[in-house]
Design a protein around this motif. Structure first.
Motif, mmCIF file in Angstrom:
data_model
loop_
_atom_site.group_PDB
_atom_site.id
_atom_site.type_symbol
_atom_site.label_atom_id
_atom_site.label_comp_id
_atom_site.label_asym_id
_atom_site.label_seq_id
_atom_site.Cartn_x
_atom_site.Cartn_y
_atom_site.Cartn_z
ATOM 1 N N PHE A 28 -5.490 0.596 -4.462
ATOM 2 C CA PHE A 28 -4.597 1.123 -5.046
ATOM 3 C C PHE A 28 -3.537 -0.234 -5.292
ATOM 4 O O PHE A 28 -2.536 0.514 -6.447
ATOM 5 C CB PHE A 28 -3.335 1.715 -3.649
ATOM 6 N N ILE A 29 -3.157 -1.102 -4.415
ATOM 7 C CA ILE A 29 -2.925 -2.431 -5.087
ATOM 8 C C ILE A 29 -2.822 -3.278 -6.576
ATOM 9 O O ILE A 29 -2.186 -2.768 -6.924
ATOM 10 C CB ILE A 29 -2.022 -3.335 -3.649
ATOM 11 N N SER A 71 -1.194 6.400 4.670
ATOM 12 C CA SER A 71 -2.539 5.639 4.952
ATOM 13 C C SER A 71 -1.845 4.319 5.787
ATOM 14 O O SER A 71 -2.554 4.195 6.978
ATOM 15 C CB SER A 71 -3.401 4.497 3.482
ATOM 16 N N ALA A 80 -7.014 0.764 -0.060
ATOM 17 C CA ALA A 80 -5.025 0.105 0.121
ATOM 18 C C ALA A 80 -5.428 -1.526 -1.312
ATOM 19 O O ALA A 80 -4.603 -1.377 -1.475
ATOM 20 C CB ALA A 80 -4.332 -0.464 1.333
ATOM 21 N N LEU A 127 -2.129 -7.137 2.190
ATOM 22 C CA LEU A 127 -3.843 -5.724 1.856
ATOM 23 C C LEU A 127 -5.356 -6.382 1.119
ATOM 24 O O LEU A 127 -6.019 -5.876 0.981
ATOM 25 C CB LEU A 127 -3.207 -4.679 0.613
ATOM 26 N N ALA A 180 6.296 -1.592 2.595
ATOM 27 C CA ALA A 180 5.393 -0.071 1.784
ATOM 28 C C ALA A 180 6.334 0.708 1.486
ATOM 29 O O ALA A 180 6.628 1.215 -0.003
ATOM 30 C CB ALA A 180 4.313 0.200 2.549
ATOM 31 N N THR A 202 7.785 1.939 -2.033
ATOM 32 C CA THR A 202 7.173 3.514 -2.590
ATOM 33 C C THR A 202 9.207 4.254 -3.292
ATOM 34 O O THR A 202 9.241 4.625 -4.138
ATOM 35 C CB THR A 202 6.567 3.820 -1.382
ATOM 36 N N ALA A 245 1.848 4.762 -4.209
ATOM 37 C CA ALA A 245 2.423 4.214 -2.904
ATOM 38 C C ALA A 245 2.552 5.110 -2.206
ATOM 39 O O ALA A 245 2.379 4.568 -1.034
ATOM 40 C CB ALA A 245 3.333 3.863 -4.014
ATOM 41 N N LEU A 303 0.072 5.080 0.115
ATOM 42 C CA LEU A 303 -0.140 3.524 1.069
ATOM 43 C C LEU A 303 0.166 3.938 1.943
ATOM 44 O O LEU A 303 -0.405 3.247 2.809
ATOM 45 C CB LEU A 303 -0.150 3.070 0.046
#
Length: 265
Positions: free
Chosen positions: A76-77, A219, A73, A58, A161, A165, A213, A216
């Motif tokens: 976030f990561i 998404s 994304a 990502l 993911a 999560t 997460a 994510l």
């Protein structure tokens, strides 16, 4: 969006079973906690492997750099990576959460030979599954990591993911932290580093990283029913794998208790 409540509905019984697992009734001695940590450290390690797959897929980590396809994304990561890989170590420096866990094992006298030998093999280029076959790696931990890498090998980003999560360390209940507090008092502070790990890693999971997460996964899966099905099946399989890990640790604790001439009840 109805997909997330559907996943949560599937996972709730599994989460409850984990949070009320019989392993916590056995954890009344420091030697039992040490044995727990010698298994659980492998789950802490493979959590980072899932994170790195997400970062590679990502965020741009190659040269030449190109713009990431999904900036949100990517954000976030990268935020999660900063904390998981270089958090406040409680001593004026920085360390990954894995390193915090490993340090806490050392402080309380847990045996790090299994995880140290495994990482040494990886540094020498030994494949993960081969390194896991070492007799020094606890059987329950080996099976857990193998399942994680089966998910990674699928190459399905929604599956990775979802594993990241829904198989997180917030699966340790509040009672576990109370056990650690009590044992730390009894042991004269030998679990100070472990308490710091719990505060940082599990605290961030619940308050910040968990919601990030979850967004994510939403998404990545969007409105695609087939992707949500993958996410749901993966989440269930991850919690079932965690249940088996907890079961394996429980059996190891019972064997350990018998060998000491003590049977926990």
């Amino acid at each position: 969006m109805l997909h997330r409540p559907r996943i949560e509905e599937q996972l709730n019984p599994l989460r409850e079973a984990l949070l009320n697992h019989r392993i916590y009734g056995e954890m009344d001695r420091l030697d039992v906690l040490r044995l727990f940590m010698e298994h659980h450290v492998f789950a802490v390690w493979d959590f980072m492997s899932l994170l790195k797959v997400l970062q590679r897929r990502l965020c741009c980590v190659e040269v030449p750099w190109v713009v990431p396809a999904d900036p949100q994304a990517c954000r976030f990561i990268n935020e999660i990576v900063i904390a998981e890989e270089s958090d406040d170590d409680g001593r004026g420096g920085f360390a990954s959460h894995f390193e915090l866990y490993h340090r806490s094992m050392k402080q309380c006298g847990a045996n790090t030979a299994g995880i140290d030998g495994f990482l040494s093999d990886l540094r020498r280029g030994v494949p993960v599954l081969t390194a896991l076959a070492s007799p020094a790696v606890p059987e329950a931990a080996r099976r857990f990591v193998e399942q994680t890498f089966e998910i990674i090998e699928t190459g399905n980003l929604c599956a990775v993911a979802s594993a990241f999560t829904y198989g997180r360390e917030d699966l340790l209940p509040d009672v576990f932290q109370r056990i650690v507090d009590e044992l730390n008092t009894q042991a004269g502070g030998q679990l100070d580093d472990f308490k710091h790990y719990l505060e940082r890693h599990i605290g961030l999971d619940g308050d910040e990283h968990g919601p990030m997460a979850t967004r994510l996964v939403q998404s990545l899966c969007g409105s695609d029913e087939s992707l949500w099905k993958v996410a749901e099946e993966t989440a269930v399989s991850c919690l079932m794998a965690r249940q088996k890990l907890w079961d394996g640790i429980y059996e190891a604790v019972r064997r350990h208790g018998v060998s000491l001439g003590h049977v926990s009840v």
